[in-house]
Design a protein around this motif. Structure first.
Motif, PDB file in Angstrom:
ATOM      1  N   PRO A 130       0.820  -1.222   0.000  1.00  0.00           N
ATOM      2  CA  PRO A 130       0.000   0.000   0.000  1.00  0.00           C
ATOM      3  C   PRO A 130       0.849   1.265   0.000  1.00  0.00           C
ATOM      4  N   TYR A 131       1.995   1.252   0.705  1.00  0.00           N
ATOM      5  CA  TYR A 131       2.852   2.439   0.720  1.00  0.00           C
ATOM      6  C   TYR A 131       3.457   2.682  -0.659  1.00  0.00           C
ATOM      7  N   ALA A 132       3.954   1.602  -1.279  1.00  0.00           N
ATOM      8  CA  ALA A 132       4.528   1.724  -2.617  1.00  0.00           C
ATOM      9  C   ALA A 132       3.475   2.206  -3.609  1.00  0.00           C
ATOM     10  N   LYS A 133       2.245   1.715  -3.437  1.00  0.00           N
ATOM     11  CA  LYS A 133       1.147   2.159  -4.302  1.00  0.00           C
ATOM     12  C   LYS A 133       0.952   3.657  -4.161  1.00  0.00           C
ATOM     13  N   GLY A 134       0.941   4.100  -2.889  1.00  0.00           N
ATOM     14  CA  GLY A 134       0.778   5.532  -2.633  1.00  0.00           C
ATOM     15  C   GLY A 134       1.912   6.329  -3.239  1.00  0.00           C
ATOM     16  N   LEU A 135       3.136   5.797  -3.098  1.00  0.00           N
ATOM     17  CA  LEU A 135       4.322   6.486  -3.614  1.00  0.00           C
ATOM     18  C   LEU A 135       4.244   6.627  -5.130  1.00  0.00           C
ATOM     19  N   MET A 136       3.903   5.523  -5.803  1.00  0.00           N
ATOM     20  CA  MET A 136       3.834   5.557  -7.269  1.00  0.00           C
ATOM     21  C   MET A 136       2.661   6.429  -7.712  1.00  0.00           C
ATOM     22  N   GLY A 137       1.576   6.406  -6.936  1.00  0.00           N
ATOM     23  CA  GLY A 137       0.407   7.190  -7.291  1.00  0.00           C
ATOM     24  C   GLY A 137       0.655   8.680  -7.162  1.00  0.00           C
ATOM     25  N   SER A 138       1.673   9.041  -6.402  1.00  0.00           N
ATOM     26  CA  SER A 138       1.927  10.464  -6.189  1.00  0.00           C
ATOM     27  C   SER A 138       2.883  11.027  -7.233  1.00  0.00           C
ATOM     28  N   ILE A 139       3.246  10.223  -8.240  1.00  0.00           N
ATOM     29  CA  ILE A 139       4.110  10.735  -9.302  1.00  0.00           C
ATOM     30  C   ILE A 139       3.237  11.339 -10.392  1.00  0.00           C
ATOM     31  N   PRO A 140       3.445  12.597 -10.737  1.00  0.00           N
ATOM     32  CA  PRO A 140       2.647  13.171 -11.815  1.00  0.00           C
ATOM     33  C   PRO A 140       2.987  12.488 -13.137  1.00  0.00           C
ATOM     34  N   SER A 141       1.994  12.294 -13.948  1.00  0.00           N
ATOM     35  CA  SER A 141       2.253  11.622 -15.209  1.00  0.00           C
ATOM     36  C   SER A 141       1.771  12.507 -16.347  1.00  0.00           C
ATOM     37  N   ARG A 150      -1.343   4.635   8.635  1.00  0.00           N
ATOM     38  CA  ARG A 150      -1.647   5.406   7.432  1.00  0.00           C
ATOM     39  C   ARG A 150      -2.245   4.526   6.347  1.00  0.00           C
ATOM     40  N   CYS A 151      -2.367   3.236   6.629  1.00  0.00           N
ATOM     41  CA  CYS A 151      -2.730   2.289   5.578  1.00  0.00           C
ATOM     42  C   CYS A 151      -4.243   2.155   5.464  1.00  0.00           C
ATOM     43  N   PRO A 152      -4.780   2.332   4.270  1.00  0.00           N
ATOM     44  CA  PRO A 152      -6.230   2.205   4.096  1.00  0.00           C
ATOM     45  C   PRO A 152      -6.707   0.757   4.247  1.00  0.00           C
ATOM     46  N   HIS A 153      -5.775  -0.214   4.121  1.00  0.00           N
ATOM     47  CA  HIS A 153      -6.184  -1.618   4.162  1.00  0.00           C
ATOM     48  C   HIS A 153      -5.812  -2.313   5.459  1.00  0.00           C
ATOM     49  N   ALA A 154      -5.372  -1.564   6.443  1.00  0.00           N
ATOM     50  CA  ALA A 154      -4.867  -2.194   7.662  1.00  0.00           C
ATOM     51  C   ALA A 154      -5.972  -2.995   8.353  1.00  0.00           C
ATOM     52  N   PHE A 155      -5.578  -4.143   8.906  1.00  0.00           N
ATOM     53  CA  PHE A 155      -6.533  -4.941   9.690  1.00  0.00           C
ATOM     54  C   PHE A 155      -5.821  -5.393  10.956  1.00  0.00           C
ATOM     55  N   ALA A 156      -6.510  -6.188  11.762  1.00  0.00           N
ATOM     56  CA  ALA A 156      -6.040  -6.497  13.111  1.00  0.00           C
ATOM     57  C   ALA A 156      -4.581  -6.954  13.160  1.00  0.00           C
ATOM     58  N   ARG A 157      -4.211  -7.852  12.263  1.00  0.00           N
ATOM     59  CA  ARG A 157      -2.886  -8.438  12.320  1.00  0.00           C
ATOM     60  C   ARG A 157      -1.782  -7.387  12.153  1.00  0.00           C
ATOM     61  N   CYS A 158      -2.081  -6.353  11.327  1.00  0.00           N
ATOM     62  CA  CYS A 158      -1.087  -5.311  11.042  1.00  0.00           C
ATOM     63  C   CYS A 158      -0.708  -4.542  12.307  1.00  0.00           C
ATOM     64  N   HIS A 159      -1.614  -4.515  13.300  1.00  0.00           N
ATOM     65  CA  HIS A 159      -1.353  -3.747  14.517  1.00  0.00           C
ATOM     66  C   HIS A 159      -0.404  -4.454  15.456  1.00  0.00           C
TER      67      HIS A 159
END
Lengths: 331, 326
Positions: free
Chosen positions: A250-261, A291-300
């Motif tokens: 999800p972080y890498a997705k956010g990073l790539m999504g923040s590149i203007p194209s 910060r993760c939109p997909h976080a669930f119990a295990r991630c904590h």
């Protein structure tokens, strides 16, 4: 692929401060094959530069390697005595820093700095070293090198100085070059030249490169593989095409999504909410979960390990077989 | 470069002219100099004659120009108390002061720089901490107290070194009397030189330490390390040279103040130099000596400053470039 030039296993770097020990790099592992360019990306403070500094053995106290090992062509180097480590620096591992304006000693002629470095590592006479220095300057694209070799650093422009810095880093034909934000301080037009030069020089020599940057454009153009770092951990590592086109974490997705194209014209660029945690307050479990939109119990609670996913590896529980299975059952 | 030197020389001349003006003004502030020369019962006619012969009834500007012209020829008039030319008096005593100043400057540099480098490189070492603590004493204790303490320890208690005077001196090249060539002269020089140089030494030590720490943090030092240069080459080749650029300035200015402030040390050690002469002049309102001393010291400062600027340009190529452009 044969034996990697650089092999880092569970490298952990800590800073011992009065208020406790801060873990700046948390058990990261990666390999760089001969001639390969590994891009390392992440925000400021993610631990990119620190990784480079740790590999070349220039951590300054109170920073120290607290665990793991670093191998150069199979030989362990993180526990070498300082004298032996010094002989490795510049000879087997070269380093290029961010700001060419401050990388050269202003009181020494460019040629003297080259000759000094060459003579430190190679058994040559002063005349031979000077000849080699002129050849190197010519190779990095300095015009009239036999004249410019006697110039002072302040007589060179930023781009020209970074060429000199490259010549200095490559003068003993190292197996690995760590380039720490080599183009960040340069004009955009010069950046491309320097990156092209770095790529060409390393390809010709078969030198592996660890390219540290926060410029995804540079990575996409230059690197073979890329490692994405977040809060001192590698969250995703894989072939550059895969990670840029189809990021998993999800972080890498956010990073790539923040590149203007240029092609797509989105209304707004994607933005990752919040900011990276401070070293003293890295959350339990996955450092990215707040910060993760997909976080669930295990991630904590549980720190994710690097899992095979597609062509690369991802440190995210979303891609754990168990989780996927459980999610499917739940659905 | 030549243009720079010429411009600096012009500026120096201006500075010296203004100092000369101040020195000249001193004569007029302390009353009529003729009164210093005559007694109460001198006939008025004779006073007038003296006044005329000394040129004291000329316009002020003419008198000032005459003073400057004379000063340019190293002619500063006659001392009131000694009835001798001031130039001769100063020339007799200059060697003592200059030798003392030179030796203490040398001492402060030769001890201060290595100590500064050491304390910077071994920041947490025990010896470095001791140096730091001692340097605090050197910076904060007044010179006369240090002098008296040294006399008490080395001259009175241990009896190793003389407590006053210059010892035996030898004349070289006519008028220069040196204490550097005799054993007793050298021995007599130790305590005053240390006393005078201690403050400068600690100052230089602290300056070198601070500069060195600053330089060691720079990118080019990090890059020099990353190139695998030996620790010695990094510290003493790359770092030290960069450290010395600002040290040159301070050390140069300090040499000037060493000479100027030798007065106190000379008094404590009964050193027969210009400082003692100056103090006597102050006590006896001997204006010609005071004025000449003022002009001479400022000339010295100006010369040292010029030398420092040139030295600076020699060390730092960036400065040379700006000078060439200027």
């Amino acid at each position: 692929m044969n034996e990697p030039v650089l092999s880092v296993r569970d490298l952990t770097v800590e800073f011992v401060t009065r208020r406790g020990t801060l873990r700046a790099i948390d058990a990261i592992s990666f390999d760089i094959a001969p001639g390969e360019v590994l891009g390392v990306v992440g925000e400021s403070g993610a631990g990119k530069s620190l990784t480079g500094t740790a590999v070349i053995g220039l951590l300054e106290p109170p920073g120290r390697i607290a665990g793991g090992e670093i191998r150069l062509s199979g030989r362990r180097i993180d526990d070498l005595p300082p004298g032996e480590m010094r002989r490795l620096r510049g000879k087997r591992i070269g380093m290029v820093f961010q700001d060419p304006l401050t990388s050269l000693n202003p009181l020494f002629r460019v040629g003297d700095q080259l000759v000094e470095t060459i003579m430190t590592h190679l058994p040559v006479t002063k005349e031979e070293a000077r000849k080699r220095a002129i050849d190197l300057l010519a190779e990095v694209g300095i015009p009239a090198p036999e004249r410019r070799i006697d110039g002072w650093p302040h007589e060179f422009s930023g781009g020209m100085r970074q060429r000199v810095v490259l010549a200095l880093a490559l003068c003993a034909e190292p197996d690995l070059v760590i380039a720490d934000e080599p183009t960040t301080a340069l004009d955009v037009s010069v950046q491309a030249q320097i990156i092209a030069l770095l790529k060409r020089l390393c390809r010709e020599r078969g030198t592996a490169v660890m390219l540290i940057t926060h410029d995804m454009g540079v990575i996409a153009e230059t690197a073979d593989r890329v490692a994405v770092m977040y809060a001192g951990r590698i969250v995703e590592i894989g072939p550059v095409r895969e990670v840029v086109k189809n990021p998993q974490h999800p972080y890498a997705k956010g990073l790539m999504g923040s590149i203007p194209s240029l092609e797509e014209s989105r209304e707004r660029l994607l933005q990752i909410e919040g900011s990276m945690p401070r070293l003293a307050a890295i959350p339990k479990g996955c450092a990215f979960h707040p910060r993760c939109p997909h976080a669930f119990a295990r991630c904590h609670v549980e720190k994710p390990v690097l899992l095979e996913s597609g062509a690369g590896r991802v440190a995210c529980w979303l891609y754990d077989g168990d989780t996927v299975a459980r999610a499917e059952t739940a659905a | 470069m030549l243009a720079f030197i010429l411009r600096r020389l012009m500026q120096s001349v201006l500075v010296l002219l203004s100092v000369a003006l101040i020195a000249f003004a001193m004569f007029r502030f302390v009353g009529d100099p003729v009164n210093q020369l005559v007694s109460l019962d001198t006939p008025a006619e004779q006073v007038r004659q003296i006044r005329e012969s000394l040129g004291l009834d000329d316009p002020v500007i003419v008198q000032f120009l005459r003073y400057v012209a004379n000063a340019a020829q190293m002619e500063f008039g006659i001392s009131y108390q000694f009835r001798q030319p001031v130039t001769t008096l100063l020339a007799e005593r200059a060697p003592a002061t200059l030798e003392l100043a030179f030796v203490s400057a040398l001492f402060s540099l030769l001890v201060g720089i290595p100590m500064g480098v050491y304390t910077a490189l071994r920041r947490d070492g025990v010896l470095a901490r001791v140096f730091q603590a001692v340097s605090l004493v050197g910076v904060s204790l007044p010179t006369f107290l240090i002098g008296i303490l040294l006399i008490y320890l080395f001259a009175v208690t241990l009896g190793w070194l003389p407590s006053f005077g210059r010892g035996e001196t030898v004349k070289i090249s006519g008028s220069w009397s040196t204490g550097l060539l005799t054993w007793s002269g050298l021995k007599a020089l130790v305590l005053p030189a240390v006393t005078l140089g201690l403050f400068q030494m600690t100052l230089i030590m602290r300056l070198v330490r601070a500069e060195m720490l600053e330089v060691l943090r720079t990118d080019y030092i990090k890059f020099a390390r990353a190139r695998g240069l030996s620790t010695r080459a990094v510290h003493f080749g790359h770092a030290l040279k960069n450290t010395l650029v600002p040290v040159i300035t301070i050390a140069g200015l300090q040499l000037g103040s060493i000479i100027a402030f030798a007065i106190i040390t000379e008094t404590v050690f009964q050193w027969p130099g210009m400082g003692v002469l100056f103090l006597k002049a102050v006590q006896n309102v001997d204006i010609p000596i005071m004025a000449a001393y003022l002009v001479m010291i400022s000339a010295l400062f100006v010369v040292i400053n010029l030398a420092v600027d040139l030295l600076y340009a020699m060390v730092d190529p960036r400065l040379r470039a700006t000078l060439k452009g200027a």
